[in-house]
Design a protein around this motif. Structure first.
Motif, PDB file in Angstrom:
ATOM      1  N   PHE A  13      68.342  80.818  10.027  1.00 57.19           N
ATOM      2  CA  PHE A  13      68.178  80.849   8.575  1.00 57.19           C
ATOM      3  C   PHE A  13      68.445  79.507   7.918  1.00 57.19           C
ATOM      4  CE2 PHE A  13      72.660  81.556   9.115  1.00 57.19           C
ATOM      5  CZ  PHE A  13      73.302  81.191   7.928  1.00 57.19           C
ATOM      6  N   GLY A  14      68.628  78.472   8.728  1.00 58.79           N
ATOM      7  CA  GLY A  14      68.805  77.131   8.202  1.00 58.79           C
ATOM      8  C   GLY A  14      68.346  76.096   9.209  1.00 58.79           C
ATOM      9  N   GLY A  15      67.876  74.950   8.694  1.00 56.74           N
ATOM     10  CA  GLY A  15      67.444  73.889   9.587  1.00 56.74           C
ATOM     11  C   GLY A  15      67.127  72.629   8.800  1.00 56.74           C
ATOM     12  N   VAL A  16      66.842  71.557   9.507  1.00 57.82           N
ATOM     13  CA  VAL A  16      66.499  70.282   8.877  1.00 57.82           C
ATOM     14  C   VAL A  16      64.977  70.162   8.869  1.00 57.82           C
ATOM     15  CG1 VAL A  16      66.837  67.789   8.869  1.00 57.82           C
ATOM     16  CG2 VAL A  16      68.625  69.285   9.787  1.00 57.82           C
ATOM     17  N   ALA A  17      64.422  70.082   7.672  1.00 53.92           N
ATOM     18  CA  ALA A  17      62.966  70.107   7.529  1.00 53.92           C
ATOM     19  C   ALA A  17      62.429  68.791   6.973  1.00 53.92           C
ATOM     20  CB  ALA A  17      62.553  71.258   6.616  1.00 53.92           C
ATOM     21  N   VAL A  18      61.167  68.529   7.287  1.00 56.53           N
ATOM     22  CA  VAL A  18      60.464  67.342   6.786  1.00 56.53           C
ATOM     23  C   VAL A  18      59.111  67.785   6.236  1.00 56.53           C
ATOM     24  CG1 VAL A  18      61.588  65.804   8.436  1.00 56.53           C
ATOM     25  CG2 VAL A  18      59.404  66.888   9.046  1.00 56.53           C
ATOM     26  N   ARG A  19      58.466  66.890   5.479  1.00 52.69           N
ATOM     27  CA  ARG A  19      57.121  67.180   4.970  1.00 52.69           C
ATOM     28  C   ARG A  19      56.133  67.263   6.130  1.00 52.69           C
ATOM     29  NH1 ARG A  19      55.393  63.409   0.025  1.00 52.69           N
ATOM     30  NH2 ARG A  19      54.983  62.035   1.797  1.00 52.69           N
ATOM     31  N   LYS A  20      55.010  67.925   5.881  1.00 51.64           N
ATOM     32  CA  LYS A  20      54.035  68.098   6.959  1.00 51.64           C
ATOM     33  C   LYS A  20      53.450  66.776   7.442  1.00 51.64           C
ATOM     34  CE  LYS A  20      50.260  69.185   3.730  1.00 51.64           C
ATOM     35  NZ  LYS A  20      49.255  70.207   3.353  1.00 51.64           N
ATOM     36  N   ASP A  21      53.412  65.755   6.548  1.00 52.80           N
ATOM     37  CA  ASP A  21      52.841  64.473   6.950  1.00 52.80           C
ATOM     38  C   ASP A  21      53.904  63.463   7.385  1.00 52.80           C
ATOM     39  OD1 ASP A  21      54.016  64.126   4.502  1.00 52.80           O
ATOM     40  OD2 ASP A  21      52.328  63.061   3.579  1.00 52.80           O
ATOM     41  N   SER A  22      55.136  63.917   7.591  1.00 54.20           N
ATOM     42  CA  SER A  22      56.218  63.012   7.976  1.00 54.20           C
ATOM     43  C   SER A  22      56.048  62.528   9.417  1.00 54.20           C
ATOM     44  CB  SER A  22      57.562  63.730   7.848  1.00 54.20           C
ATOM     45  OG  SER A  22      58.603  62.939   8.403  1.00 54.20           O
ATOM     46  N   PRO A  23      56.393  61.252   9.673  1.00 58.20           N
ATOM     47  CA  PRO A  23      56.349  60.749  11.051  1.00 58.20           C
ATOM     48  C   PRO A  23      57.514  61.273  11.894  1.00 58.20           C
ATOM     49  CG  PRO A  23      57.182  59.051   9.577  1.00 58.20           C
ATOM     50  CD  PRO A  23      56.736  60.184   8.707  1.00 58.20           C
ATOM     51  N   ILE A  24      58.481  61.915  11.257  1.00 55.82           N
ATOM     52  CA  ILE A  24      59.629  62.471  11.975  1.00 55.82           C
ATOM     53  C   ILE A  24      59.192  63.737  12.700  1.00 55.82           C
ATOM     54  CG2 ILE A  24      61.935  63.478  11.727  1.00 55.82           C
ATOM     55  CD1 ILE A  24      62.235  61.797   9.150  1.00 55.82           C
ATOM     56  N   THR A  25      59.384  63.753  14.009  1.00 55.18           N
ATOM     57  CA  THR A  25      58.941  64.911  14.795  1.00 55.18           C
ATOM     58  C   THR A  25      60.063  65.586  15.569  1.00 55.18           C
ATOM     59  OG1 THR A  25      58.388  63.498  16.701  1.00 55.18           O
ATOM     60  CG2 THR A  25      56.630  63.923  15.083  1.00 55.18           C
ATOM     61  N   LYS A  26      61.208  64.913  15.681  1.00 58.00           N
ATOM     62  CA  LYS A  26      62.324  65.493  16.434  1.00 58.00           C
ATOM     63  C   LYS A  26      63.645  65.022  15.834  1.00 58.00           C
ATOM     64  CE  LYS A  26      61.909  61.821  19.936  1.00 58.00           C
ATOM     65  NZ  LYS A  26      60.825  61.103  19.210  1.00 58.00           N
ATOM     66  N   ALA A  27      64.728  65.666  16.258  1.00 55.39           N
ATOM     67  CA  ALA A  27      66.041  65.380  15.680  1.00 55.39           C
ATOM     68  C   ALA A  27      66.443  63.919  15.830  1.00 55.39           C
ATOM     69  CB  ALA A  27      67.101  66.280  16.328  1.00 55.39           C
ATOM     70  N   ALA A  28      66.121  63.305  16.960  1.00 59.30           N
ATOM     71  CA  ALA A  28      66.502  61.913  17.185  1.00 59.30           C
ATOM     72  C   ALA A  28      65.873  60.985  16.149  1.00 59.30           C
ATOM     73  CB  ALA A  28      66.108  61.472  18.596  1.00 59.30           C
ATOM     74  N   ASP A  29      64.709  61.376  15.617  1.00 57.33           N
ATOM     75  CA  ASP A  29      64.020  60.547  14.617  1.00 57.33           C
ATOM     76  C   ASP A  29      64.738  60.534  13.275  1.00 57.33           C
ATOM     77  OD1 ASP A  29      62.052  60.129  16.520  1.00 57.33           O
ATOM     78  OD2 ASP A  29      60.731  61.704  15.733  1.00 57.33           O
ATOM     79  N   LEU A  30      65.722  61.415  13.091  1.00 56.72           N
ATOM     80  CA  LEU A  30      66.467  61.467  11.835  1.00 56.72           C
ATOM     81  C   LEU A  30      67.464  60.317  11.698  1.00 56.72           C
ATOM     82  CD1 LEU A  30      67.187  65.304  11.773  1.00 56.72           C
ATOM     83  CD2 LEU A  30      65.601  64.069  10.277  1.00 56.72           C
ATOM     84  N   ALA A  31      67.725  59.626  12.791  1.00 54.83           N
ATOM     85  CA  ALA A  31      68.645  58.483  12.757  1.00 54.83           C
ATOM     86  C   ALA A  31      68.170  57.456  11.731  1.00 54.83           C
ATOM     87  CB  ALA A  31      68.746  57.841  14.139  1.00 54.83           C
ATOM     88  N   GLY A  32      69.097  57.036  10.857  1.00 55.30           N
ATOM     89  CA  GLY A  32      68.787  56.028   9.867  1.00 55.30           C
ATOM     90  C   GLY A  32      68.014  56.528   8.656  1.00 55.30           C
ATOM     91  N   LYS A  33      67.783  57.828   8.574  1.00 52.85           N
ATOM     92  CA  LYS A  33      66.981  58.378   7.479  1.00 52.85           C
ATOM     93  C   LYS A  33      67.853  58.902   6.335  1.00 52.85           C
ATOM     94  CE  LYS A  33      62.987  57.735   9.487  1.00 52.85           C
ATOM     95  NZ  LYS A  33      63.405  57.041  10.717  1.00 52.85           N
ATOM     96  N   LYS A  34      67.195  59.211   5.227  1.00 55.88           N
ATOM     97  CA  LYS A  34      67.859  59.775   4.044  1.00 55.88           C
ATOM     98  C   LYS A  34      67.663  61.291   4.072  1.00 55.88           C
ATOM     99  CE  LYS A  34      67.353  57.559   0.176  1.00 55.88           C
ATOM    100  NZ  LYS A  34      66.748  57.040  -1.100  1.00 55.88           N
ATOM    101  N   ILE A  35      68.775  62.028   4.155  1.00 55.24           N
ATOM    102  CA  ILE A  35      68.711  63.478   4.337  1.00 55.24           C
ATOM    103  C   ILE A  35      69.481  64.196   3.226  1.00 55.24           C
ATOM    104  CG2 ILE A  35      69.191  65.396   5.912  1.00 55.24           C
ATOM    105  CD1 ILE A  35      69.167  63.392   8.222  1.00 55.24           C
ATOM    106  N   ALA A  36      68.863  65.202   2.625  1.00 56.68           N
ATOM    107  CA  ALA A  36      69.512  65.981   1.575  1.00 56.68           C
ATOM    108  C   ALA A  36      70.419  67.046   2.179  1.00 56.68           C
ATOM    109  CB  ALA A  36      68.464  66.656   0.695  1.00 56.68           C
TER     110      ALA A  36
END
Length: 320
Positions: free
Chosen positions: A123-146
């Motif tokens: 019921f919870g997770g880390v989501a990105v826009r459909k056109d985001s280059p982020i495809t896996k958790a490791a890609d979240l490094a260095g990013k801005k996350i709400a």
């Protein structure tokens, strides 16, 4: 869906006042020996069993007349419980661990909500826009996350997802905003990713968004996310009321777990979730048993990420 712990440092003042006997030790007793009890909650999917239990008479059969009051997250609910404004409250486990390290006199009395334990079906997770280059958790490094609250269960579990995927969480920038605002912020590109829970999670995926990390699942198997708690004063002064509340809550949790259609229906009585979304959103689990090992993991993650200000949570003082 509001802040869960922002401003918890202000509890020092509440704790100081708690020793002065402010508030009643228990609920107000009405006619026929019925206890009138206020529960501080956040009106989200997680507390559906409480409303369902009230509807089914699990509390009235134990001579408890419930009133639910929405608090501004843990920053209002925790001190409200300590002062006697609420007899019981609902909060996530990391918030309660933070409270314990500040010697706030509260203790868990019943389980609240748990992760499904299933990646792809939580019921919870880390989501990105459909056109985001982020495809896996490791890609979240260095990013801005709400996240809905800084230095709490959101950012510690998100960091763990990144670590487990082989990324470095050190450079992540967390941005605080209400869950309800996250789908629009994500779509507008204000953040690279967002940790969302239902129903905001369904809103993101309906717009084409993708979940790239299931942070509750990554943190610990069958993670205990939140719990119901009371002041240690109430527990000492009115053990009978606490036991009746706990028994009613456990019956409610069990019933909710076995009747998902009734859960979806009761959501319409206290939230504004669209009926179509209610019918399809992913429900959490509502076990009666707290997964102590998962709470220990939350304590370790919080200590690792520095959210306890150098203190170490004592689980024996917060868990039943």
């Amino acid at each position: 869906m509001r802040r869960i712990i922002a401003g918890l440092a202000a509890l020092t003042l509440v704790v100081a006042g708690a020793g002065c006997g402010s508030g009643d030790s228990g609920g107000d007793t009405g006619g026929g020996g019925v206890d009138k009890v206020k529960v501080g909650i956040i009106p989200i999917v997680d507390v559906a069993p409480l409303y369902l239990g009230q509807q089914k008479g699990f509390f009235t059969s134990r001579k408890i007349e419930l009133t639910m009051e929405s608090g501004q997250g843990g920053a209002a609910i925790v001190p409200g419980v300590v002062s006697g404004q609420f007899q019981f409250g609902f909060s996530n486990m990391t918030s309660l661990l933070i409270a314990q390290t500040k010697n706030v006199p509260v203790k868990v009395v019943a389980n609240g909500v748990a992760s499904t334990g299933q990646a792809g079906k939580d019921f919870g997770g880390v989501a990105v826009r459909k056109d985001s280059p982020i495809t896996k958790a490791a890609d979240l490094a260095g990013k801005k996350i709400a996240v809905n609250t800084l230095k709490n269960i959101g950012d510690t579990t998100v960091r763990e997802s990144v670590r487990k995927a082989g990324g470095d969480p050190g450079g992540i920038t967390f941005v605080e905003m209400p869950f309800a605002n996250m789908p629009a912020a994500l779509q507008a590109g204000q953040v690279d990713a967002a940790w969302v829970v239902e129903p905001s999670l369904s809103a993101v995926t309906a717009a084409g968004g993708r979940v790239v990390a299931w942070n509750y699942v990554d943190a610990a198997p069958d993670l205990t996310v939140a719990a119901y708690f009371a002041s240690t004063k109430l527990i000492a002064d009115d053990a009978d009321l606490v036991k009746r509340f706990t028994d009613a809550m456990n019956e409610s949790l069990t019933y909710a777990g076995a009747h998902p259609d009734e859960v979806r229906a009761v959501l319409g009585t206290y939230t504004k979730i669209d009926p179509a979304v209610r019918a399809s959103l992913t429900l959490p689990k509502w076990p009666t048993t707290i997964n102590r090992a998962s709470v220990e993991t939350l304590a370790k993650l919080g200590a690792q990420d520095g959210i306890f200000a150098g203190a170490t949570p004592d689980l024996s003082k917060i868990l039943p």
